[in-house]
Write a protein that holds these residues in place. Sequence first.
Motif, PDB file in Angstrom:
ATOM      1  N   HIS A 239       0.807  -1.220   0.000  1.00 35.53           N
ATOM      2  CA  HIS A 239       0.000   0.000   0.000  1.00 35.53           C
ATOM      3  C   HIS A 239       0.841   1.272   0.000  1.00 35.53           C
ATOM      4  CE1 HIS A 239      -3.871   1.906   0.280  1.00 35.53           C
ATOM      5  NE2 HIS A 239      -3.560   2.574   1.377  1.00 35.53           N
ATOM      6  N   SER A 240       2.099   1.197   0.405  1.00 33.90           N
ATOM      7  CA  SER A 240       2.953   2.390   0.483  1.00 33.90           C
ATOM      8  C   SER A 240       3.724   2.642  -0.801  1.00 33.90           C
ATOM      9  CB  SER A 240       3.929   2.254   1.662  1.00 33.90           C
ATOM     10  OG  SER A 240       3.250   2.154   2.880  1.00 33.90           O
ATOM     11  N   VAL A 241       3.158   2.257  -1.927  1.00 43.55           N
ATOM     12  CA  VAL A 241       3.878   2.347  -3.194  1.00 43.55           C
ATOM     13  C   VAL A 241       4.244   3.789  -3.544  1.00 43.55           C
ATOM     14  CG1 VAL A 241       1.766   2.446  -4.594  1.00 43.55           C
ATOM     15  CG2 VAL A 241       3.877   1.537  -5.586  1.00 43.55           C
ATOM     16  N   LEU A 242       3.431   4.774  -3.147  1.00 43.98           N
ATOM     17  CA  LEU A 242       3.756   6.170  -3.447  1.00 43.98           C
ATOM     18  C   LEU A 242       5.100   6.555  -2.853  1.00 43.98           C
ATOM     19  CD1 LEU A 242       3.182   9.112  -4.333  1.00 43.98           C
ATOM     20  CD2 LEU A 242       1.906   9.399  -2.191  1.00 43.98           C
ATOM     21  N   VAL A 243       5.337   6.186  -1.608  1.00 40.60           N
ATOM     22  CA  VAL A 243       6.582   6.549  -0.920  1.00 40.60           C
ATOM     23  C   VAL A 243       7.724   5.646  -1.358  1.00 40.60           C
ATOM     24  CG1 VAL A 243       7.698   6.684   1.342  1.00 40.60           C
ATOM     25  CG2 VAL A 243       5.352   7.521   1.050  1.00 40.60           C
ATOM     26  N   GLU A 244       7.447   4.362  -1.507  1.00 39.70           N
ATOM     27  CA  GLU A 244       8.513   3.395  -1.787  1.00 39.70           C
ATOM     28  C   GLU A 244       8.964   3.399  -3.240  1.00 39.70           C
ATOM     29  OE1 GLU A 244       6.828  -0.249  -0.478  1.00 39.70           O
ATOM     30  OE2 GLU A 244       6.905   0.272   1.664  1.00 39.70           O
ATOM     31  N   ALA A 245       8.087   3.787  -4.152  1.00 39.36           N
ATOM     32  CA  ALA A 245       8.424   3.797  -5.585  1.00 39.36           C
ATOM     33  C   ALA A 245       8.042   5.139  -6.191  1.00 39.36           C
ATOM     34  CB  ALA A 245       7.723   2.651  -6.303  1.00 39.36           C
ATOM     35  N   ALA A 246       8.457   6.219  -5.519  1.00 35.20           N
ATOM     36  CA  ALA A 246       8.037   7.572  -5.919  1.00 35.20           C
ATOM     37  C   ALA A 246       8.444   7.911  -7.353  1.00 35.20           C
ATOM     38  CB  ALA A 246       8.604   8.596  -4.945  1.00 35.20           C
ATOM     39  N   ALA A 247       9.639   7.527  -7.758  1.00 31.95           N
ATOM     40  CA  ALA A 247      10.099   7.878  -9.103  1.00 31.95           C
ATOM     41  C   ALA A 247       9.243   7.204 -10.166  1.00 31.95           C
ATOM     42  CB  ALA A 247      11.565   7.491  -9.268  1.00 31.95           C
ATOM     43  N   THR A 248       8.895   5.956  -9.935  1.00 28.22           N
ATOM     44  CA  THR A 248       8.067   5.232 -10.893  1.00 28.22           C
ATOM     45  C   THR A 248       6.657   5.800 -10.941  1.00 28.22           C
ATOM     46  OG1 THR A 248       9.332   3.204 -10.533  1.00 28.22           O
ATOM     47  CG2 THR A 248       7.171   2.964 -11.532  1.00 28.22           C
ATOM     48  N   VAL A 249       6.073   6.026  -9.760  1.00 26.32           N
ATOM     49  CA  VAL A 249       4.726   6.589  -9.702  1.00 26.32           C
ATOM     50  C   VAL A 249       4.704   7.979 -10.338  1.00 26.32           C
ATOM     51  CG1 VAL A 249       2.891   7.394  -8.170  1.00 26.32           C
ATOM     52  CG2 VAL A 249       4.093   5.251  -7.658  1.00 26.32           C
ATOM     53  N   GLY A 250       5.662   8.818  -9.964  1.00 26.32           N
ATOM     54  CA  GLY A 250       5.711  10.162 -10.520  1.00 26.32           C
ATOM     55  C   GLY A 250       5.878  10.162 -12.026  1.00 26.32           C
ATOM     56  N   GLY A 251       6.690   9.264 -12.535  1.00 27.29           N
ATOM     57  CA  GLY A 251       6.888   9.178 -13.976  1.00 27.29           C
ATOM     58  C   GLY A 251       5.617   8.810 -14.712  1.00 27.29           C
ATOM     59  N   GLU A 252       4.842   7.908 -14.131  1.00 25.19           N
ATOM     60  CA  GLU A 252       3.571   7.516 -14.751  1.00 25.19           C
ATOM     61  C   GLU A 252       2.588   8.688 -14.764  1.00 25.19           C
ATOM     62  OE1 GLU A 252       2.893   4.835 -16.305  1.00 25.19           O
ATOM     63  OE2 GLU A 252       4.479   3.451 -15.712  1.00 25.19           O
ATOM     64  N   VAL A 253       2.537   9.455 -13.673  1.00 22.71           N
ATOM     65  CA  VAL A 253       1.638  10.606 -13.618  1.00 22.71           C
ATOM     66  C   VAL A 253       2.052  11.665 -14.632  1.00 22.71           C
ATOM     67  CG1 VAL A 253       0.761  12.482 -12.179  1.00 22.71           C
ATOM     68  CG2 VAL A 253       1.043  10.198 -11.199  1.00 22.71           C
ATOM     69  N   LEU A 254       3.345  11.949 -14.707  1.00 23.47           N
ATOM     70  CA  LEU A 254       3.816  12.950 -15.669  1.00 23.47           C
ATOM     71  C   LEU A 254       3.524  12.535 -17.103  1.00 23.47           C
ATOM     72  CD1 LEU A 254       7.227  14.094 -14.143  1.00 23.47           C
ATOM     73  CD2 LEU A 254       5.146  15.453 -14.398  1.00 23.47           C
TER      74      LEU A 254
END
Length: 268
Positions: A239-254
């Motif tokens: 559930h903590s994927v935002l914090v643990e994989a921030a670069a991946t999550v951020g890249g998908e949003v961008l």
Amino acid sequence: MVETGAVRLHVQRIGPRDGRAATATVVLVHGLLTDSLASYYFTVAPAFAAAGLDVVMYDLRGHGRSERPAEGYTLDDNIDDLAALLDRLGVTGPVHLVGNSYGGTVAFGYAARRPERAASVTLIESEPATAAWAVKLGGILDRVVTQLAHNEPDAVAWIAEHRGHNTARLARGAARLARDTTLGRDIPASRVLTEEEITAVRCPVLAVYGGDSDLAELAPWLQALLPRCRTVVIPGHEHSVLVEAAATVGGEVLALVRETRPTGAEVR
């Protein structure tokens, strides 16, 4: 601090630092109890601003530095807060909504209510409000109230020993919120969306899940239900994927924002 007319909300807003006009606005909505805008401020928000976006993040009512009223914590109350906040900030154009956990449910609810104001929605470990969602949240919040809020000293001591002092500090704040407000009763009693209201959301939707999270099973359902939904499952995270994989999550949003916004558009 921004006064919405119903509650005072703590807001942080950052944007490009090189004098460029922001090309779009992204609004970041955090999760329940132990969460706050800090989960974005120290992860994806700086990268979004560096990419030329106007970034709005805020503490939900009762959380972080925002005002903590004794009651008024239904999903609709939180959607009302988001709508009023954007009005107070003068954000008039469509926004890209990003919500983590419960924040995603708020973001999707806003898009369902105000489709003309939603350029896209990103759900991080989240889902739209359904009857099943209400039952699940009711069970979680009942455990928080009975096992944490009403047994705070022992529960917090156990958390400090097994999860560390920072987690214990967050748990102490969650216990106060659950004990001193109607949040635990209000959220499970919230009005939920019908399937027709969910499928009426026509903007692009990105759903990001940790591969080891039980929420990952929602991916096929969302893709079948929403005409413009793309799902991403990140292996090795819960559930903590935002914090643990921030670069991946951020890249998908961008990537979603770049695909969605008109070329050369400026935010208003």
